[in-house]
Design an enzyme around this catalytic site. Structure first.
Site, PDB file in Angstrom:
ATOM      1  CE1 TYR A 139      -6.289  -0.256  -7.259  1.00 23.18           C
ATOM      2  CE2 TYR A 139      -6.198  -2.083  -8.770  1.00 23.18           C
ATOM      3  CZ  TYR A 139      -5.672  -0.910  -8.279  1.00 23.18           C
ATOM      4  OH  TYR A 139      -4.521  -0.388  -8.834  1.00 23.18           O
ATOM      5  CE  LYS A 190       5.877   3.869   1.950  1.00 26.01           C
ATOM      6  NZ  LYS A 190       7.338   3.939   1.928  1.00 26.01           N
ATOM      7  CG  ASP A 223       9.400   2.758  -0.510  1.00 24.18           C
ATOM      8  OD1 ASP A 223       9.224   1.630   0.008  1.00 24.18           O
ATOM      9  OD2 ASP A 223       9.614   3.771   0.170  1.00 24.18           O
ATOM     10  CG  ASP A 247      -2.744  -2.366 -11.254  1.00 16.53           C
ATOM     11  OD1 ASP A 247      -2.264  -2.818 -12.304  1.00 16.53           O
ATOM     12  OD2 ASP A 247      -3.699  -1.559 -11.228  1.00 16.53           O
ATOM     13  CG  ASP A 251       1.380  -2.783 -15.708  1.00 21.84           C
ATOM     14  OD1 ASP A 251       0.928  -3.950 -15.816  1.00 21.84           O
ATOM     15  OD2 ASP A 251       0.789  -1.782 -16.170  1.00 21.84           O
TER      16      ASP A 251
END
Ligand code: ATP
Length: 355
Positions: A139, A190, A223, A247, A251
């Site tokens: 970001y 990851k 995942d 992020d 959520d």
């Protein structure tokens, strides 16, 4: 993490755009009832001001936030009249980066089982905190486009992982876990696919974890983490992860705790002014209608008081919102009939009933 100011706390209030104004008004009513000594100054940064005179977030205001205030209480930013939302980026990302608020702190706590979309999950099953890295990762906007608008176009987005940045967010998560009696930490990355940056996360995580032998440190690829958050959220106490994954998983966390209208967040750097905001956006579709759910903003107000060294006030506010949920005193999107101001009044009534 909490800072304990000697003088009465001083809060910079930025209602921002859309429902930000409506929900913050209710948060301020609750703050006035619970912490009457707190003082406020309102700032009009947002779309209206940007459209009027081009101001987004002046450096002089940032400097005042840094030196004069204990917290920044933000409503929401985003307005269809500013399609690029440049003002929102300047204000939100500007304060995150320029104040170096490297922790995005997102508690995920189910207050009432009826609002949880997962079958058979009870409040005690969903009660964890996510530490999302807030200043690096994907970001930072580093990258570029080449041969734009041609069939050979290339777009590159670079992920930044610095040793300092990775270490401080992981350390903050462990420190918080340690001081809050938590015993389980999960770091998510990851690294099986992103072998450079995320390998750094793995190495630093192991090093910092060794300093906290009381805390059981586990790891999940992101995942798998998202699957486990749905199947077995009770496995988690503290999750630490990078900016992008944070992020997304926060959520998901908001969804399993009952929706975006109940999710609070803090952008923090221990010892410095923090920026606190409900997770939801400005919701232009319902702005001005008086139907927005103010609970996330009210819980955010509670989080501010907790960070200011008043955990009992934070607990009272959380309990009051929980009592409203239990009684069905909720806004429409949660199946109730209350309007925004009525939901604020319901929380005030629940607070009075505690006394
Ligand atoms: P962004 O997240 O990009 O700032 P947004 O405001 O449209 O934009 P969300 O906050 O994710 O995005 O909200 C999505 C939708 O959820 C809103 O359009 C609105 O209908 C609903 N919503 C969000 N917050 C609330 C709230 N506090 N009370 C009731 N409904 C809400």
């Amino acid at each position: 993490m909490p800072t304990t100011p000697q003088r009465p706390p001083k809060i910079a209030v930025l209602p921002g755009d859309g429902i930000g104004h409506e929900v913050l008004e209710q948060g301020l009513r609750v703050l006035a009832a619970v912490a009457p000594d707190v003082t406020y100054e309102h700032f009009d940064f947002g779309a209206e001001r940007y459209l009027r005179d081009g101001t987004t977030l002046p450096d002089s205001a940032l400097e005042r936030f840094r030196t004069e205030f204990d917290c920044i209480y933000l409503g929401a930013l985003g307005d269809p009249r500013v399609p690029s939302n440049v003002h929102a980026k300047d204000i939100l990302l500007g304060s995150r980066f320029k104040l170096d608020l490297y922790i995005n702190f997102r508690p995920v706590r189910l207050l009432d089982a009826r609002y949880c979309p997962l079958k058979y999950k009870r409040p005690e099953d969903i009660d964890f905190v996510v530490f999302r890295e807030n200043t690096e990762g994907l970001y930072t906007g580093i990258g570029g486009q080449f041969k734009r608008d041609t069939p050979d176009e290339i777009a590159i987005e670079q992920e930044i992982n610095t040793r300092k940045g990775v270490e401080r967010i992981i350390r903050a998560a462990f420190e918080w876990a340690d001081t809050h009696g938590k015993t389980k930490m999960c770091m998510s990355d990851k690294a099986n696919a992103m072998r450079h940056g995320h390998e750094l996360w793995q190495r630093v995580y192991k090093l910092v974890a060794a300093e906290y032998p009381r805390i059981q440190a586990s790891h999940l690829y992101v995942d798998v983490l998202t699957m486990r958050m749905v199947q077995a959220p009770e496995e988690f106490e503290v999750i630490v992860t990078n900016n992008l994954f944070g992020d997304i998983v926060t959520d998901l966390g908001a969804a399993i705790q009952g929706g975006i209208g109940l999710a609070a967040s803090g952008n923090l750097h221990p010892g410095r002014v923090g920026l606190y905001e409900p997770v939801h956006g400005s919701a232009p579709d319902i702005a001005g209608k008086g139907i927005a759910n103010p609970f996330a903003a009210i819980l955010t107000a509670g989080m501010m008081l907790g960070q200011l060294g008043r955990p009992e006030d934070e607990r009272r506010i959380g309990d009051a919102v929980g009592a409203c949920l239990l009684a069905g005193h909720v806004t429409r999107e949660l199946g109730g009939t209350l309007r925004t101001a009525e939901a604020g009044t319901a929380v005030l009534d629940a607070l009075s009933a505690q006394a």
